[in-house]
Write a protein that holds these residues in place. Sequence first.
Motif, PDB file in Angstrom:
ATOM      1  N   GLU A   1      19.963 -41.858 110.883  1.00 45.12           N
ATOM      2  CA  GLU A   1      19.807 -40.933 109.762  1.00 45.12           C
ATOM      3  C   GLU A   1      19.291 -39.562 110.219  1.00 45.12           C
ATOM      4  O   GLU A   1      18.883 -38.735 109.408  1.00 45.12           O
ATOM      5  CB  GLU A   1      18.826 -41.511 108.740  1.00 45.12           C
ATOM      6  N   THR A   2      19.343 -39.351 111.534  1.00 46.61           N
ATOM      7  CA  THR A   2      18.798 -38.136 112.131  1.00 46.61           C
ATOM      8  C   THR A   2      19.897 -37.344 112.811  1.00 46.61           C
ATOM      9  O   THR A   2      20.754 -37.909 113.495  1.00 46.61           O
ATOM     10  CB  THR A   2      17.715 -38.497 113.169  1.00 46.61           C
ATOM     11  N   ALA A   3      19.865 -36.029 112.628  1.00 45.34           N
ATOM     12  CA  ALA A   3      20.805 -35.137 113.303  1.00 45.34           C
ATOM     13  C   ALA A   3      20.045 -34.162 114.188  1.00 45.34           C
ATOM     14  O   ALA A   3      19.070 -33.549 113.757  1.00 45.34           O
ATOM     15  CB  ALA A   3      21.650 -34.372 112.296  1.00 45.34           C
ATOM     16  N   LEU A   4      20.510 -34.040 115.417  1.00 42.61           N
ATOM     17  CA  LEU A   4      20.029 -33.017 116.328  1.00 42.61           C
ATOM     18  C   LEU A   4      20.933 -31.803 116.162  1.00 42.61           C
ATOM     19  O   LEU A   4      22.111 -31.846 116.523  1.00 42.61           O
ATOM     20  CB  LEU A   4      20.068 -33.539 117.766  1.00 42.61           C
ATOM     21  N   VAL A   5      20.408 -30.738 115.554  1.00 43.97           N
ATOM     22  CA  VAL A   5      21.198 -29.546 115.255  1.00 43.97           C
ATOM     23  C   VAL A   5      20.879 -28.476 116.302  1.00 43.97           C
ATOM     24  O   VAL A   5      19.749 -28.000 116.392  1.00 43.97           O
ATOM     25  CB  VAL A   5      20.902 -29.023 113.834  1.00 43.97           C
TER      26      VAL A   5
ATOM     27  N   LEU B   1      16.733 -25.156 128.449  1.00 40.58           N
ATOM     28  CA  LEU B   1      18.056 -25.727 128.677  1.00 40.58           C
ATOM     29  C   LEU B   1      17.948 -27.133 129.265  1.00 40.58           C
ATOM     30  O   LEU B   1      18.644 -28.059 128.817  1.00 40.58           O
ATOM     31  CB  LEU B   1      18.876 -24.819 129.583  1.00 40.58           C
ATOM     32  N   ALA B   2      17.084 -27.310 130.243  1.00 42.35           N
ATOM     33  CA  ALA B   2      16.878 -28.641 130.816  1.00 42.35           C
ATOM     34  C   ALA B   2      16.315 -29.597 129.770  1.00 42.35           C
ATOM     35  O   ALA B   2      16.729 -30.765 129.689  1.00 42.35           O
ATOM     36  CB  ALA B   2      15.942 -28.556 132.021  1.00 42.35           C
ATOM     37  N   HIS B   3      15.372 -29.119 128.973  1.00 41.58           N
ATOM     38  CA  HIS B   3      14.804 -29.970 127.920  1.00 41.58           C
ATOM     39  C   HIS B   3      15.871 -30.347 126.892  1.00 41.58           C
ATOM     40  O   HIS B   3      15.893 -31.489 126.403  1.00 41.58           O
ATOM     41  CB  HIS B   3      13.650 -29.239 127.225  1.00 41.58           C
ATOM     42  N   THR B   4      16.743 -29.410 126.560  1.00 43.59           N
ATOM     43  CA  THR B   4      17.791 -29.716 125.592  1.00 43.59           C
ATOM     44  C   THR B   4      18.768 -30.739 126.149  1.00 43.59           C
ATOM     45  O   THR B   4      19.181 -31.666 125.434  1.00 43.59           O
ATOM     46  CB  THR B   4      18.541 -28.436 125.189  1.00 43.59           C
ATOM     47  N   ARG B   5      19.156 -30.582 127.405  1.00 47.96           N
ATOM     48  CA  ARG B   5      20.060 -31.574 127.999  1.00 47.96           C
ATOM     49  C   ARG B   5      19.444 -32.968 127.958  1.00 47.96           C
ATOM     50  O   ARG B   5      20.123 -33.963 127.648  1.00 47.96           O
ATOM     51  CB  ARG B   5      20.418 -31.167 129.430  1.00 47.96           C
ATOM     52  N   ASP B   6      18.160 -33.055 128.266  1.00 48.34           N
ATOM     53  CA  ASP B   6      17.465 -34.342 128.211  1.00 48.34           C
ATOM     54  C   ASP B   6      17.428 -34.872 126.778  1.00 48.34           C
ATOM     55  O   ASP B   6      17.660 -36.062 126.533  1.00 48.34           O
ATOM     56  CB  ASP B   6      16.051 -34.179 128.759  1.00 48.34           C
ATOM     57  N   MET B   7      17.164 -33.977 125.830  1.00 42.63           N
ATOM     58  CA  MET B   7      17.117 -34.367 124.427  1.00 42.63           C
ATOM     59  C   MET B   7      18.464 -34.875 123.950  1.00 42.63           C
ATOM     60  O   MET B   7      18.546 -35.897 123.258  1.00 42.63           O
ATOM     61  CB  MET B   7      16.681 -33.159 123.587  1.00 42.63           C
ATOM     62  N   VAL B   8      19.537 -34.199 124.319  1.00 41.63           N
ATOM     63  CA  VAL B   8      20.881 -34.625 123.907  1.00 41.63           C
ATOM     64  C   VAL B   8      21.195 -36.007 124.454  1.00 41.63           C
ATOM     65  O   VAL B   8      21.700 -36.883 123.735  1.00 41.63           O
ATOM     66  CB  VAL B   8      21.939 -33.598 124.359  1.00 41.63           C
TER      67      VAL B   8
ATOM     68  N   ALA C   1      16.519 -32.271 113.464  1.00 47.96           N
ATOM     69  CA  ALA C   1      15.696 -31.753 114.548  1.00 47.96           C
ATOM     70  C   ALA C   1      16.423 -30.556 115.133  1.00 47.96           C
ATOM     71  O   ALA C   1      17.609 -30.653 115.483  1.00 47.96           O
ATOM     72  CB  ALA C   1      15.470 -32.808 115.618  1.00 47.96           C
ATOM     73  N   LEU C   2      15.734 -29.428 115.232  1.00 50.54           N
ATOM     74  CA  LEU C   2      16.379 -28.164 115.556  1.00 50.54           C
ATOM     75  C   LEU C   2      16.021 -27.672 116.948  1.00 50.54           C
ATOM     76  O   LEU C   2      14.860 -27.707 117.362  1.00 50.54           O
ATOM     77  CB  LEU C   2      15.964 -27.091 114.543  1.00 50.54           C
ATOM     78  N   GLY C   3      17.053 -27.159 117.653  1.00 50.59           N
ATOM     79  CA  GLY C   3      16.851 -26.481 118.917  1.00 50.59           C
ATOM     80  C   GLY C   3      17.828 -25.336 119.044  1.00 50.59           C
ATOM     81  O   GLY C   3      18.828 -25.278 118.331  1.00 50.59           O
ATOM     82  N   GLY C   4      17.539 -24.386 119.941  1.00 54.17           N
ATOM     83  CA  GLY C   4      18.482 -23.311 120.184  1.00 54.17           C
ATOM     84  C   GLY C   4      17.884 -21.926 120.154  1.00 54.17           C
ATOM     85  O   GLY C   4      16.717 -21.705 120.463  1.00 54.17           O
ATOM     86  N   PHE C   5      18.711 -20.979 119.736  1.00 58.33           N
ATOM     87  CA  PHE C   5      18.393 -19.550 119.773  1.00 58.33           C
ATOM     88  C   PHE C   5      18.519 -18.937 118.371  1.00 58.33           C
ATOM     89  O   PHE C   5      19.378 -19.328 117.594  1.00 58.33           O
ATOM     90  CB  PHE C   5      19.375 -18.818 120.684  1.00 58.33           C
TER      91      PHE C   5
END
Length: 204
Positions: free
Chosen positions: A9-13, A42-49, A139-143
């Motif tokens: 029920e969770t989306a990583l946006v 960027l490394a943290h996002t790759r790990d999160m994905v 859950a939000l990540g990015g620029f």
Amino acid sequence: MTTRITPEETALVLIEYQNDFVSPGGALHDGVKAEIDRTQMLAHTRDMVAKARQSGMKIVWSPILFAAGHPELGDAPYGVLGVVKGANAFLQGEWGGDQAEGFTPLPGDLMVSGKRGLCAFASTNLEFLLRHNGIRRVALGGFLTDCCVESTMRTAYEHGYDVVTLTDCVATLSRTQHEAAISYTFPMFSRPMTHEEFILESVS
């Protein structure tokens, strides 16, 4: 007692992981490079994905894209959209607008379309994608930390989602701006946490 929200029920946006921000030679890369390097987002996002995929979360990519000449913005945009047009950034079908290497959608991921401004909900199909996939938490990540991420966070909160901002998966133009947003604005409209804290909470 609130019902536990499952990974399904969770989306990583993930907002604007495109060459014009992420990659050397990108139209706006020089403005964010120092903060990308400092935060290691960027490394943290790759790990999160990778961990989100393993847990069953939905991955949602939200690029911003314009036609050549940015006609969507009119003749005299100002502020951040004026900067985008002035830099000739995020063009549909051009390298700068493409997803950066390592951040390419895989089968089963969702792609937001229609983003021309700051909030990933405005003028896009994001709400449709989330509702039709039974999403209750985003859950939000990015620029940028204090721009598109913040705008999207505020709208998600207003729409009744459980909102998490991933503090180590975002970057902006300076450390001062980044830390101010995380310290003062993010807690008003979300539950800020690192990606590792989020994974521990989500899958425990």
